[in-house]
Enzyme design. Structure first.
Site, PDB file in Angstrom:
ATOM      1  N   CYS A 133      32.982  40.690  33.819  1.00 11.67           N
ATOM      2  CA  CYS A 133      34.063  41.677  33.719  1.00 11.67           C
ATOM      3  C   CYS A 133      34.567  41.779  32.283  1.00 11.67           C
ATOM      4  CB  CYS A 133      35.196  41.295  34.666  1.00 11.67           C
ATOM      5  SG  CYS A 133      36.602  42.411  34.561  1.00 11.67           S
ATOM      6  N   CYS A 136      38.333  42.193  31.906  1.00 14.04           N
ATOM      7  CA  CYS A 136      39.110  40.968  32.133  1.00 14.04           C
ATOM      8  C   CYS A 136      39.007  40.025  30.934  1.00 14.04           C
ATOM      9  CB  CYS A 136      38.591  40.188  33.342  1.00 14.04           C
ATOM     10  SG  CYS A 136      38.192  41.169  34.770  1.00 14.04           S
ATOM     11  N   ASP A 137      37.806  39.867  30.392  1.00  6.07           N
ATOM     12  CA  ASP A 137      37.573  38.755  29.468  1.00  6.07           C
ATOM     13  C   ASP A 137      37.212  39.154  28.037  1.00  6.07           C
ATOM     14  OD1 ASP A 137      38.026  36.963  31.558  1.00  6.07           O
ATOM     15  OD2 ASP A 137      35.960  37.093  32.241  1.00  6.07           O
TER      16      ASP A 137
END
Ligand code: NDP
Length: 312
Positions: A133, A136-137
């Protein structure tokens, strides 16, 4: 056991639906599957969920949502839903270890699972440089060199997004031809921070005590193994919606996502609603999942009210 409403899944969609239904005194039963809390429990810090200016850990956010749902009376049961019978109401759920349960309305929030490569050292390094992701990261890889694996639209999109942070992003794809749409390919090709490693199949994630150091690949043009250095490896080979237990009982799209009526969470079966990633292959965010969970609860509440009017 008969229920007015059952929710399957405890990601942000299912838990938000539980909060709303519990506050409406509909005593939802929430079935928690094999990945309690959903995909967010596999990430570390979440910085883009509104209301947490300092960020919040994924598992902590999910714990809080669960506590909030319990506070209003939602009940939780841990179990694997083997099968459902949606051919008539009440709907029947066959739950491993618990037998059959019936319900007037059902909210399906079983999410989607990112596909991983299944190569050595991959699972052990999720959260230590391996991710599925970018949203997300990606932020954690400022000025780092990254690899994105995959040749579809997701890989192009993730690579493009990661160039906001990374010094270089190399797309590793197993063939010399991409699967991605032309427009997405063109965008990626015109990005000077994106490099290409085609005809490369990932063999093994390399890591030391600080996290990922690179990827071993097989180069099908030369027949040789190669070592590619990277601080992060983003696997973008697709998602699989968790709908196999539905066994073609309601309308799914070509990729297995539940089809919902535009602007609503209604599925092809009255009384069955879907929220979160199981019906969304586009946005896939915690906040959009939570929003659609609230919608599913409200749609479900309206449906229960309509049943009560019929019985008066
Ligand atoms: P796709 O199935 O389209 O692509 C997956 C890619 O991963 C393929 O290139 C495939 O290689 C590769 N792959 C699969 N398994 C492996 C493996 N084990 N090892 C190495 N490589 C592997 O999935 P996407 O998630 O990219 O897209 C899914 C759908 O969502 C598509 O319809 C896409 O158009 C859509 N989408 C649209 C977006 C947009 O319009 N903004 C953004 C993202 C997705 P190979 O090609 O060799 O099979």
């Amino acid at each position: 056991m008969h229920n007015k409403s059952i929710i399957i899944g405890t990601g942000p969609a299912g838990l938000t639906a539980a909060i709303y239904l519990a506050r409406a005194n509909l005593n939802p039963l929430v079935i928690e599957g094999p990945e309690p809390g959903g995909q967010l429990t596999t990430t570390t810090e979440i910085e883009n969920y509104p209301g947490f200016p300092e960020g919040i850990q994924g598992p902590e956010l999910m714990d809080k949502l669960k506590i909030q749902a319990e506070r209003f009376g939602a009940e939780f049961y841990t179990g694997w839903v083997n099968k459902v019978d949606l051919s008539k109401r009440p709907f029947i759920l066959d739950i491993e270890g618990k037998g059959k349960m019936t319900t007037e309305t059902l909210i399906i929030s079983t999410g989607a699972s990112a596909k991983y490569l299944g190569i050595p050292n991959e699972q052990e390094n999720i959260g230590r440089g391996v991710s599925a992701c970018a949203t997300c990261d990606g932020f954690f890889f400022k000025n780092r060199e990254l690899i994105v694996v995959g040749g579809g639209d997701t890989a192009m999109e993730e690579a493009q997004f990661l160039t906001k942070f990374a010094s270089k992003v190399t797309i590793v794809h197993r063939r010399d031809e991409l699967r991605a749409s032309k427009i997405m390919q063109d965008r990626a090709r015109s990005n000077p921070k994106i490099e290409w490693a085609l005809n490369r199949s990932p063999l093994e994630v390399m890591a030391d005590e600080h996290g990922v150091t690179g990827l071993n690949v097989y180069n099908s043009s030369t027949g040789e193994q190669e070592w590619m250095s990277a601080h992060g490896i983003f696997v973008a080979i697709g998602h699989r919606p968790n709908t196999t237990f539905l066994e073609n009982q309601l309308l799914l799209d070509d990729h297995g996502y539940i089809v919902t009526k535009p602007g609503s969470t209604e599925t092809s079966i009255p009384g069955v609603f879907a929220s979160g990633d199981v019906q969304d292959s586009i946005y896939r965010q915690a906040i959009t999942a939570a929003g659609s969970g609230a919608m599913a609860a409200m749609d479900s509440e309206k449906f229960i009210e309509s049943l009560q009017r019929v019985h008066v």
